[in-house]
Design a protein around this motif. Structure first.
Motif, mmCIF file in Angstrom:
data_model
loop_
_atom_site.group_PDB
_atom_site.id
_atom_site.type_symbol
_atom_site.label_atom_id
_atom_site.label_comp_id
_atom_site.label_asym_id
_atom_site.label_seq_id
_atom_site.Cartn_x
_atom_site.Cartn_y
_atom_site.Cartn_z
ATOM 1 N N ALA A 95 0.832 -1.209 0.000
ATOM 2 C CA ALA A 95 0.000 0.000 0.000
ATOM 3 C C ALA A 95 0.862 1.253 0.000
ATOM 4 O O ALA A 95 0.590 2.215 -0.737
ATOM 5 C CB ALA A 95 -0.934 -0.002 1.209
ATOM 6 N N ARG B 77 2.770 1.732 -3.364
ATOM 7 C CA ARG B 77 1.918 2.128 -4.482
ATOM 8 C C ARG B 77 1.287 3.510 -4.300
ATOM 9 O O ARG B 77 0.610 4.001 -5.206
ATOM 10 C CB ARG B 77 0.812 1.082 -4.671
ATOM 11 N N ARG B 78 1.504 4.143 -3.182
ATOM 12 C CA ARG B 78 0.850 5.425 -2.897
ATOM 13 C C ARG B 78 1.411 6.523 -3.804
ATOM 14 O O ARG B 78 2.623 6.630 -4.013
ATOM 15 C CB ARG B 78 1.072 5.782 -1.431
ATOM 16 N N GLY C 240 -4.942 -4.534 -12.455
ATOM 17 C CA GLY C 240 -6.077 -3.745 -11.987
ATOM 18 C C GLY C 240 -5.702 -2.727 -10.942
ATOM 19 O O GLY C 240 -6.220 -1.598 -10.949
ATOM 20 N N TRP C 241 -4.789 -3.097 -10.031
ATOM 21 C CA TRP C 241 -4.440 -2.160 -8.958
ATOM 22 C C TRP C 241 -3.800 -0.892 -9.521
ATOM 23 O O TRP C 241 -4.016 0.204 -8.989
ATOM 24 C CB TRP C 241 -3.517 -2.807 -7.916
ATOM 25 N N LEU C 242 -3.017 -1.045 -10.604
ATOM 26 C CA LEU C 242 -2.341 0.126 -11.171
ATOM 27 C C LEU C 242 -3.337 1.016 -11.918
ATOM 28 O O LEU C 242 -3.300 2.246 -11.782
ATOM 29 C CB LEU C 242 -1.213 -0.330 -12.099
ATOM 30 N N ASP D 18 -6.480 1.256 -11.271
ATOM 31 C CA ASP D 18 -7.300 1.886 -10.232
ATOM 32 C C ASP D 18 -6.538 3.025 -9.555
ATOM 33 O O ASP D 18 -7.120 4.075 -9.241
ATOM 34 C CB ASP D 18 -7.715 0.851 -9.186
ATOM 35 N N LEU D 19 -5.238 2.810 -9.312
ATOM 36 C CA LEU D 19 -4.417 3.838 -8.669
ATOM 37 C C LEU D 19 -4.366 5.101 -9.524
ATOM 38 O O LEU D 19 -4.527 6.218 -9.018
ATOM 39 C CB LEU D 19 -3.010 3.297 -8.436
ATOM 40 N N ARG E 214 -7.685 6.852 -9.270
ATOM 41 C CA ARG E 214 -7.859 7.579 -8.006
ATOM 42 C C ARG E 214 -7.034 8.856 -8.003
ATOM 43 O O ARG E 214 -7.483 9.900 -7.512
ATOM 44 C CB ARG E 214 -7.467 6.695 -6.825
#
Length: 327
Positions: free
Chosen positions: A124, A127-128, A171-173, A175-176, A179
C-alpha cells in the motif's frame, strides 16, 4: 494557467558519484549552473533516483546481480538543493543494500523535503502516489517498475511497486491512476520499464503507455533503457540517463541525454494537458552533467528527430532546445 514540469531519467548518485559527493556535497558537484537554473525555473522537478541513500546495508543477495548503487546521506540534501520535488524509487536499485537502506532513503528524502513514490514498507505504501503543488495545479505522481520481481513489496516486507507490465496493466495500477486523477488536476506516471540499452520501446511498453493514458494519466514519462527514446502523444517513452558514472556505449551513446521541460496548460474548467515538450540536450561527463554543444548537440538532435519520427512526431529546433508541440 500553464505550468512547466522538469523531468529527468536515471539519476545514479552512487559509486564514483558518491565519492565526489562525500568530498563536496553540493549541487554543483553533479550538475552545471546552466542546468541547475533550468530546473529551478520549473514549477515541479521529478526524476528517477537510481540508487539508495544510506550508509547502512549489505549488497542484495541476488545471484548474478552485477551493480549495487548507494549514495551517501548527504545526497538527499543535494537533491533538495537541486530543486527536486519528487523522486521515484520504483526501479531495480532501490533495494541494492537491503531493507534498512531503503528505509534510510525514504527517511532522508523526507527530512530533506523531497517526496518519494514507488517504494515503501508494504504494498500500500509502495503504491501510494504523491500530490505536489505545482503553481496552482495539483500534480499527482505515480511510480511503478516492471523489474525485478524480487524487489516487490509484500505484506510483510518492504520493497517497490512492482507490476509485470509485459502481461498488461494490472487492476491495482489502473485503479491507482484513476484515483490519482480524481484527486489531482493532472497525473504523471513515471514507470521504470523495459530492457537496458535499447534505442526504441518494445511492444509491451507501447501498449502499457496507451493503457496508462486510458486509465487517466495526463503524461507518462519512462526510464530504464539508459538511452533516450522518441516521444509520442503524451508519452516520453524513455528519458535516458541524467547523472552517473557509467561506461559509455560508443554506438548508443548513453553519455548523451535529454532533460525534458513539459508545459501543461489548463484554461477555465479544463484540466491541464501537455501542450509542449522542450528537450534540452545533455552531455553526461563522468559524474557530472552539463549542456551538450557542438557535434554532440547535433548528434542528439538527429537521433531524437529520427526516434520521434517513428511515432509521427515532428521535432523543431528553437535555440538550443528540441521542441515537440502537442497543442
Amino acid at each position: 494557467m500553464s505550468i512547466t514540469v522538469a523531468l529527468a531519467g536515471d539519476t545514479m548518485l552512487g559509486r564514483c558519484v558518491a565519492e565526489r559527493l562525500e568530498q563536496d556535497p553540493r549541487p554543483a558537484t553533479v550538475l552545471s549552473a546552466a542546468l541547475r537554473g533550468l530546473v529551478a525555473g520549473a514549477d515541479a522537478f521529478v526524476l528517477n533516483l537510481e540508487c539508495c541513500v544510506s550508509d547502512r546495508g549489505e549488497p542484495w543477495p541476488a545471484p548474478g546481480k552485477p551493480f549495487f548503487f548507494r549514495a551517501p546521506p548527504a545526497a538527499a540534501t543535494v537533491l533538495a538543493d537541486l530543486g527536486a520535488d519528487c523522486v521515484t524509487l520504483a526501479n531495480n536499485h532501490a533495494l541494492d543494500y537491503g531493507f534498512d537502506a531503503l528505509a534510510d532513503t525514504r527517511a532522508l528524502l523526507t527530512r530533506a523535503g523531497v517526496r518519494s513514490v514507488g517504494a515503501g514498507p508494504d504494498p500500500a505504501a509502495a503504491r501510494r502516489f504523491a500530490l505536489l503543488e505545482a503553481g496552482a495545479t495539483r500534480l499527482a505522481v505515480v511510480g511503478v517498475t516492471d523489474h525485478p520481481e524480487d524487489f516487490a513489496a509484500g505484506p510483510d516486507r518492504p520493497g517497490v511497486a512492482y507490476a509485470d507490465l509485459a502481461r498488461g496493466v494490472p487492476g491495482w495500477l489502473a485503479d491507482l491512476v484513476g484515483r490519482a486523477a480524481a484527486e489531482a488536476d493532472a497525473v504523471l506516471v513515471t514507470p521504470h520499464w523495459g530492457p537496458n540499452m535499447t534505442s526504441a520501446p518494445p511492444p509491451h511498453v507501447r501498449h502499457t503507455a496507451a493503457a496508462l493514458l486510458e486509465a487517466g494519466a495526463t503524461l507518462v514519462a519512462g526510464h530504464s533503457a539508459h538511452v533516450f527514446h522518441g516521444v509520442a502523444d503524451r508519452c516520453l517513452f524513455d528519458m535516458g540517463d541524467f547523472v552517473d558514472d557509467y561506461a559509455v556505449d560508443p554506438v548508443l551513446r548513453n553519455d548523451l541525454g535529454l532533460l525534458f521541460l513539459v508545459t501543461l496548460d489548463g484554461t477555465g474548467p479544463a484540466r491541464p494537458r501537455p501542450v509542449r515538450v522542450e528537450a534540452v540536450p545533455l552531455h553526461l561527463d563522468f559524474c557530472r552533467t552539463t549542456q551538450a554543444s557542438g557535434d554532440e548537440w547535433e548528434w542528439i538532435r538527429d537521433r531524437f528527430t529520427r526516434a520521434c519520427a517513428e511515432f509521427g512526431t515532428t521535432v523543431t529546433v528553437r535555440g538550443e532546445r528540441l521542441v515537440v508541440d502537442w497543442a
